[in-house]
Design a protein around this motif. Structure first.
Motif, PDB file in Angstrom:
ATOM      1  N   ASP A 235       6.240 -22.202  -5.373  1.00  0.00           N
ATOM      2  CA  ASP A 235       4.927 -22.541  -4.795  1.00  0.00           C
ATOM      3  C   ASP A 235       4.518 -21.578  -3.693  1.00  0.00           C
ATOM      4  O   ASP A 235       3.328 -21.319  -3.489  1.00  0.00           O
ATOM      5  N   LEU A 236       5.506 -21.086  -2.944  1.00  0.00           N
ATOM      6  CA  LEU A 236       5.238 -20.273  -1.756  1.00  0.00           C
ATOM      7  C   LEU A 236       6.222 -19.122  -1.691  1.00  0.00           C
ATOM      8  O   LEU A 236       7.420 -19.309  -1.922  1.00  0.00           O
ATOM      9  N   VAL A 237       5.721 -17.948  -1.357  1.00  0.00           N
ATOM     10  CA  VAL A 237       6.570 -16.776  -1.150  1.00  0.00           C
ATOM     11  C   VAL A 237       6.822 -16.619   0.347  1.00  0.00           C
ATOM     12  O   VAL A 237       5.871 -16.498   1.135  1.00  0.00           O
TER      13      VAL A 237
ATOM     14  N   PRO B 150       7.808  -4.609   7.811  1.00  0.00           N
ATOM     15  CA  PRO B 150       6.366  -4.702   8.065  1.00  0.00           C
ATOM     16  C   PRO B 150       5.498  -3.870   7.125  1.00  0.00           C
ATOM     17  O   PRO B 150       4.423  -4.318   6.726  1.00  0.00           O
ATOM     18  N   ALA B 151       5.958  -2.688   6.749  1.00  0.00           N
ATOM     19  CA  ALA B 151       5.141  -1.826   5.883  1.00  0.00           C
ATOM     20  C   ALA B 151       4.903  -2.442   4.509  1.00  0.00           C
ATOM     21  O   ALA B 151       3.959  -2.058   3.812  1.00  0.00           O
ATOM     22  N   ALA B 152       5.756  -3.398   4.102  1.00  0.00           N
ATOM     23  CA  ALA B 152       5.623  -4.038   2.786  1.00  0.00           C
ATOM     24  C   ALA B 152       4.936  -5.394   2.838  1.00  0.00           C
ATOM     25  O   ALA B 152       4.668  -5.992   1.794  1.00  0.00           O
ATOM     26  N   HIS B 153       4.648  -5.912   4.040  1.00  0.00           N
ATOM     27  CA  HIS B 153       4.061  -7.253   4.154  1.00  0.00           C
ATOM     28  C   HIS B 153       2.770  -7.380   3.353  1.00  0.00           C
ATOM     29  O   HIS B 153       2.540  -8.371   2.657  1.00  0.00           O
ATOM     30  N   HIS B 154       1.911  -6.380   3.480  1.00  0.00           N
ATOM     31  CA  HIS B 154       0.594  -6.400   2.842  1.00  0.00           C
ATOM     32  C   HIS B 154       0.711  -6.458   1.321  1.00  0.00           C
ATOM     33  O   HIS B 154       0.119  -7.318   0.666  1.00  0.00           O
ATOM     34  N   ASP B 155       1.507  -5.562   0.753  1.00  0.00           N
ATOM     35  CA  ASP B 155       1.621  -5.489  -0.701  1.00  0.00           C
ATOM     36  C   ASP B 155       2.218  -6.762  -1.289  1.00  0.00           C
ATOM     37  O   ASP B 155       1.677  -7.323  -2.261  1.00  0.00           O
ATOM     38  N   ILE B 156       3.297  -7.240  -0.703  1.00  0.00           N
ATOM     39  CA  ILE B 156       3.945  -8.446  -1.227  1.00  0.00           C
ATOM     40  C   ILE B 156       3.022  -9.651  -1.093  1.00  0.00           C
ATOM     41  O   ILE B 156       2.906 -10.477  -2.014  1.00  0.00           O
ATOM     42  N   ALA B 157       2.337  -9.772   0.033  1.00  0.00           N
ATOM     43  CA  ALA B 157       1.423 -10.899   0.229  1.00  0.00           C
ATOM     44  C   ALA B 157       0.307 -10.884  -0.811  1.00  0.00           C
ATOM     45  O   ALA B 157      -0.011 -11.920  -1.410  1.00  0.00           O
ATOM     46  N   LEU B 158      -0.290  -9.736  -1.041  1.00  0.00           N
ATOM     47  CA  LEU B 158      -1.381  -9.653  -2.014  1.00  0.00           C
ATOM     48  C   LEU B 158      -0.902  -9.979  -3.423  1.00  0.00           C
ATOM     49  O   LEU B 158      -1.596 -10.668  -4.185  1.00  0.00           O
TER      50      LEU B 158
ATOM     51  N   VAL C 251       1.625 -18.074   0.988  1.00  0.00           N
ATOM     52  CA  VAL C 251       2.466 -17.041   1.586  1.00  0.00           C
ATOM     53  C   VAL C 251       2.769 -17.408   3.032  1.00  0.00           C
ATOM     54  O   VAL C 251       1.876 -17.830   3.778  1.00  0.00           O
ATOM     55  N   TYR C 252       4.034 -17.270   3.392  1.00  0.00           N
ATOM     56  CA  TYR C 252       4.425 -17.359   4.803  1.00  0.00           C
ATOM     57  C   TYR C 252       5.263 -16.118   5.082  1.00  0.00           C
ATOM     58  O   TYR C 252       6.258 -15.862   4.400  1.00  0.00           O
ATOM     59  N   GLY C 253       4.845 -15.317   6.062  1.00  0.00           N
ATOM     60  CA  GLY C 253       5.512 -14.043   6.284  1.00  0.00           C
ATOM     61  C   GLY C 253       6.081 -13.898   7.674  1.00  0.00           C
ATOM     62  O   GLY C 253       5.646 -14.549   8.620  1.00  0.00           O
ATOM     63  N   GLU C 254       7.052 -13.013   7.779  1.00  0.00           N
ATOM     64  CA  GLU C 254       7.546 -12.618   9.090  1.00  0.00           C
ATOM     65  C   GLU C 254       6.447 -11.838   9.814  1.00  0.00           C
ATOM     66  O   GLU C 254       5.508 -11.333   9.203  1.00  0.00           O
TER      67      GLU C 254
ATOM     68  N   ALA D 261      -4.445  -6.672   7.056  1.00  0.00           N
ATOM     69  CA  ALA D 261      -4.465  -8.122   7.297  1.00  0.00           C
ATOM     70  C   ALA D 261      -5.777  -8.742   6.832  1.00  0.00           C
ATOM     71  O   ALA D 261      -5.793  -9.867   6.320  1.00  0.00           O
ATOM     72  N   VAL D 262      -6.889  -8.013   6.987  1.00  0.00           N
ATOM     73  CA  VAL D 262      -8.182  -8.487   6.476  1.00  0.00           C
ATOM     74  C   VAL D 262      -8.095  -8.702   4.974  1.00  0.00           C
ATOM     75  O   VAL D 262      -8.557  -9.723   4.439  1.00  0.00           O
ATOM     76  N   ASP D 263      -7.472  -7.760   4.278  1.00  0.00           N
ATOM     77  CA  ASP D 263      -7.300  -7.889   2.827  1.00  0.00           C
ATOM     78  C   ASP D 263      -6.535  -9.148   2.460  1.00  0.00           C
ATOM     79  O   ASP D 263      -6.898  -9.868   1.528  1.00  0.00           O
ATOM     80  N   VAL D 264      -5.464  -9.416   3.194  1.00  0.00           N
ATOM     81  CA  VAL D 264      -4.612 -10.572   2.894  1.00  0.00           C
ATOM     82  C   VAL D 264      -5.384 -11.876   3.073  1.00  0.00           C
ATOM     83  O   VAL D 264      -5.380 -12.747   2.198  1.00  0.00           O
TER      84      VAL D 264
END
Length: 363
Positions: free
Chosen positions: A70-72, A78-86, A95-98, A108-111
């Motif tokens: 249900d949730l990733v 940090p450099a991968a946060h955007h890609d994985i979230a999208l 999504v819940y991220g570090e 972050a706007v994209d996410v």
């Protein structure tokens, strides 16, 4: 989002050092279950899955596509946060991220835009502000124990994470540095205590262009530094309070690595925002000594990952929200922009102060 009869099925991506802290928390949460783990190193995912009954080790692609997730939980660098979230959002997952939410405000706007379009929820660390340390200080401010808040200081000063981390490269690349790495704890706490920020003024420096790894298999290896390693500045809160912040990887030690809040009639020493617990000390005008406040708010016994339980209970109104994490990221990025431009920067975003946490004991 969750009920006592159901739970949120979580798949973690990124099984590095930080996952250990989440593994201490997740078994004690009533509304969250870890069901899958993935990492670019399959062996690390297998090690995590083997420690959690019923969890499976998957590839990153398999986990994102898995209908039983249900949730990733995004614990990548940090450099991968955007890609994985999208990618997770595109698969219809929460999504819940570090921290930080992304390596740049633009990402972050994209996410957040993708999450809104998909109808899913985004949450982000730090959730340390939900513990009794910061929450007791928050309650003291809200109850008027120091009168009208006027100012705050927030200081974090160390010699650098390369002294203890076996693979510290990302701390010294874009998305890292003392402000983007440790600043989220302090800025999130300041926003929770004093409200959103409207403008910032910053200054920054870099002590050296290389760092030497101090532990692990790579001890003695030199790594490049591409970020500012000492950042200081002033945050202007919408309430009128002023916060002075210093985040440094260039300091041997500091006796003042903490937050202090000062009001018209009293002052607070706030516990380390990188921890859930700790003493909140109060001194009212005319007192000779500081006194320790009894803990009367926050998740008692919480560790990293309590934000997932809060998300499962509160859904889109969770306290460790994407909106809060976005505002904090913009404040930090704007501090760096101000440091290099020499001018004050207005903060375009805002957010609600997260709802206070009543005194709640974690099972």
């Amino acid at each position: 989002m969750g009920t006592p009869e159901s739970f949120l099925r979580v798949g973690v991506i990124g099984c590095g050092n930080i996952v250990e802290q989440y593994l201490r928390t997740l078994p004690h949460l009533s509304r969250v279950r870890l069901v899958a783990a993935a990492d670019l190193d399959p062996a690390r995912a297998e090690q995590v899955a083997a420690r959690v009954p019923g969890a499976r080790a998957l590839t990153v692609d398999e986990l994102i596509a898995d209908p039983d997730v249900d949730l990733v939980l995004n614990l990548t660098i940090p450099a991968a946060h955007h890609d994985i979230a999208l990618r997770a959002i595109a698969a219809g997952k929460h999504v819940y991220g570090e921290k930080p939410l992304a390596d740049t405000v633009e990402h972050a706007v994209d996410v957040l835009a993708a999450a809104k379009a998909a109808g899913v929820t985004v949450g982000a660390a730090p959730d340390t502000v939900l513990g009794p340390g910061i929450q007791t200080a928050r309650r003291a401010v809200d109850d008027g124990l120091i009168g009208r808040p006027i100012s705050a200081t927030a200081t974090m000063a160390t010699a650098g994470h390369e002294r203890w981390h076996p693979n510290p490269d990302f701390y010294y690349q874009p998305g890292g540095g003392p402000l983007l790495d440790m600043g989220p704890y302090y800025v999130t706490a300041l926003v929770s205590l004093l409200g959103p920020v409207t403008s910032v003024v910053g200054a920054a420096s870099r002590l050296r262009d290389e760092r030497v790894i101090g532990s692990g298999a790579r001890a003695g290896e030199r790594i490049p530094v591409a970020v500012d390693t000492h950042v200081t500045g002033v945050l202007v809160h919408a309430s009128g309070a002023l916060s002075t912040i210093t985040m440094s990887f260039d300091t041997v030690a500091s006796a003042a690595s903490r937050i202090e809040i000062h009001g018209e009639s009293g002052s607070l020493i706030v516990p380390d925002p990188n921890q859930f617990d700790g003493e909140t000390r109060l001194k009212v005008l005319g007192d000779e000594e500081w006194r320790v406040l009894e803990q009367f708010a926050g998740y008692v016994g919480a560790e990293r990952g309590i934000g997932l339980e809060d998300l499962a209970m509160e859904g889109a109104s969770l306290r460790a929200s994407g909106a809060l994490a976005f505002h904090v990221l913009e404040v930090m990025e704007s501090l760096l922009e101000s440091a290099h431009s020499g001018r004050a920067i207005a903060i375009e975003s805002t957010c609600e102060r997260p709802a206070p946490v009543p005194l709640t004991r974690i099972a």
